[in-house]
Design a protein around this motif. Structure first.
Motif, PDB file in Angstrom:
ATOM      1  N   PHE A 166       0.715  -1.208   0.056  1.00 41.41           N
ATOM      2  CA  PHE A 166       0.136   0.111  -0.011  1.00 41.41           C
ATOM      3  C   PHE A 166       0.873   1.244  -0.130  1.00 41.41           C
ATOM      4  O   PHE A 166       0.702   2.201  -0.755  1.00 41.41           O
ATOM      5  CB  PHE A 166      -1.034  -0.135   1.090  1.00 41.41           C
ATOM      6  N   MET A 167       1.941   1.133   0.803  1.00 41.66           N
ATOM      7  CA  MET A 167       2.719   2.335   0.796  1.00 41.66           C
ATOM      8  C   MET A 167       3.533   2.812  -0.386  1.00 41.66           C
ATOM      9  O   MET A 167       3.891   3.852  -0.800  1.00 41.66           O
ATOM     10  CB  MET A 167       3.886   2.326   1.983  1.00 41.66           C
ATOM     11  N   GLY A 168       3.626   1.738  -1.373  1.00 39.91           N
ATOM     12  CA  GLY A 168       4.534   1.924  -2.519  1.00 39.91           C
ATOM     13  C   GLY A 168       3.495   2.802  -3.635  1.00 39.91           C
ATOM     14  O   GLY A 168       3.877   3.444  -4.444  1.00 39.91           O
ATOM     15  N   LYS A 169       2.074   2.787  -3.025  1.00 37.34           N
ATOM     16  CA  LYS A 169       0.977   3.526  -4.024  1.00 37.34           C
ATOM     17  C   LYS A 169       0.764   4.915  -3.203  1.00 37.34           C
ATOM     18  O   LYS A 169      -0.083   5.604  -3.490  1.00 37.34           O
ATOM     19  CB  LYS A 169      -0.107   2.689  -4.219  1.00 37.34           C
ATOM     20  N   SER A 170       1.473   5.144  -2.079  1.00 43.75           N
ATOM     21  CA  SER A 170       0.791   6.095  -1.325  1.00 43.75           C
ATOM     22  C   SER A 170       1.094   7.529  -1.875  1.00 43.75           C
ATOM     23  O   SER A 170       0.350   8.586  -1.800  1.00 43.75           O
ATOM     24  CB  SER A 170       1.633   6.203   0.156  1.00 43.75           C
ATOM     25  N   LYS A 171       2.142   7.695  -2.626  1.00 39.45           N
ATOM     26  CA  LYS A 171       2.418   9.006  -2.913  1.00 39.45           C
ATOM     27  C   LYS A 171       1.518   9.337  -4.172  1.00 39.45           C
ATOM     28  O   LYS A 171       0.890  10.420  -4.220  1.00 39.45           O
ATOM     29  CB  LYS A 171       3.922   9.172  -3.881  1.00 39.45           C
ATOM     30  N   LEU A 172       1.162   8.465  -5.129  1.00 39.19           N
ATOM     31  CA  LEU A 172      -0.017   8.531  -5.939  1.00 39.19           C
ATOM     32  C   LEU A 172      -1.528   8.769  -5.382  1.00 39.19           C
ATOM     33  O   LEU A 172      -2.197   9.809  -5.780  1.00 39.19           O
ATOM     34  CB  LEU A 172       0.008   7.345  -6.972  1.00 39.19           C
ATOM     35  N   ALA A 173      -1.598   8.304  -4.319  1.00 44.14           N
ATOM     36  CA  ALA A 173      -2.986   8.280  -3.585  1.00 44.14           C
ATOM     37  C   ALA A 173      -2.938   9.658  -2.838  1.00 44.14           C
ATOM     38  O   ALA A 173      -4.046  10.289  -2.954  1.00 44.14           O
ATOM     39  CB  ALA A 173      -3.118   7.225  -2.560  1.00 44.14           C
TER      40      ALA A 173
END
Length: 323
Positions: A12-19
């Motif tokens: 999840f944290m790998g997509k956190s910037k985009l989110a």
């Protein structure tokens, strides 16, 4: 019932910037809508009069408008359908407190000849009362946020508190933006829905935070991002089941509950979606953003345990008469 197996940890944290970028866009978009279009305050907050009329057949709205023009009391009144074509509401921004005759009787006399109908409801709220309700509503939201900030800071740590507040601001901002976008009336029901969103979103966030804290306590050298991913994965099945069941119930109210709870159900629908999203992609990444230090947290836990042990030792000495 288990939707997700724990054999794999989702990144999840790998997509956190985009989110987070998407969240910022949504929040800024909501602020832009609120600044340009504004909220459509209902009678509860703006003051005015509402008369609900039920016809035996389809309501002759055009004929009703012509009839109401003949009475100065109904000057500037708007007529809209209320859930079905045979039921309408007449809204006026002015109150009729200075009129001796009941406004329902006035509406009944004015609409004579438009068909068979009945006056189902008459609501009158003065502008002063409406202003007070608006102020108290805003104050209730502020006090709720302050109370949540204190609770989370006391139970976890100040970074957890800030993260939860950012998630709540995110949820309420998007919900208000959606309300302004579709032009729903903001009344006491919508305020109740916003307060419900605060509680619902916080509940999801606290459950994730509990798992994160458990993971942090287990090891001093754990990576925070990996702990967050593992914690969210473990709670994902519970979050999915809770959100889906709640969403379907509220969606049923939205579709079949009638016009009177339409705004309440719509606000909750938006809140459930963004609240579930924010507990994963807003609150948790904020801990990384504010630099939560696992080793420093363990030092604080050790100091707290030492103080508790010292208190227990002094209590034991006092009870045994040794000072």
């Amino acid at each position: 019932m288990e939707f997700f197996k724990y054999t794999k940890t989702f990144n999840f944290m790998g997509k956190s910037k985009l989110a987070m970028i998407m969240s910022i866009v949504l929040v800024l978009g909501s602020f832009l809508i609120l600044a340009t279009k504004g909220l459509n305050y209902g009678v509860d907050f703006a003051g005015g009069t509402i008369v609900q009329v039920k016809y035996d057949t389809a309501a002759p709205i055009d004929e009703m408008r012509e009839k109401l023009k003949s009475n100065a009391i109904f000057e500037g009144a708007s007529i809209t359908e209320f859930g079905s074509e045979d039921e309408v509401v007449i809204r006026m921004r002015t109150t009729t407190g200075d009129v001796v005759v009941d406004v329902g009787d006035l509406a009944r006399e004015t609409l004579v000849g438009t068909g068979e109908f009945e006056i189902r409801r008459v609501d009158i709220v003065g502008p002063k009362v409406g202003s007070e309700l608006k102020e108290k509503g805003i104050m209730s939201l502020i006090l709720a946020v302050i109370g949540i900030l204190i609770y989370v800071a006391f139970r976890f740590e100040w970074r957890f508190a800030v993260a939860s507040i950012m998630a709540l601001v995110h949820d309420v901002s998007i919900a208000l933006g959606a309300i302004a976008l579709v032009g729903l009336e903001v009344n006491l029901d919508v305020l109740a829905a916003l307060l419900t969103i605060l509680g619902y979103s916080l509940n999801d966030t606290i459950i994730v935070f509990d798992r994160i804290r458990e993971g942090v306590v287990k090891g001093r050298d754990v990576e925070l991002s990996e702990t967050i991913d593992n914690s969210i994965t473990k709670t994902l099945a519970r979050t999915t089941l809770t959100s889906l069941t709640t969403f379907f119930v509220v969606f049923t109210l939205f579709m079949f509950g009638g016009e009177i709870i339409h705004a309440f159900a719509f606000t909750l629908l938006v809140g459930i979606v963004v609240g579930t999203y924010s507990s994963i992609f807003v609150a948790s990444p904020t801990l990384l953003l504010f630099g939560f230090d696992v080793k420093n947290y363990h030092v604080k836990l050790a100091e707290k345990a030492k103080r508790e042990a010292e208190k227990e030792r002094m209590r034991s000495q006092f009870e045994s008469g040794v000072m």
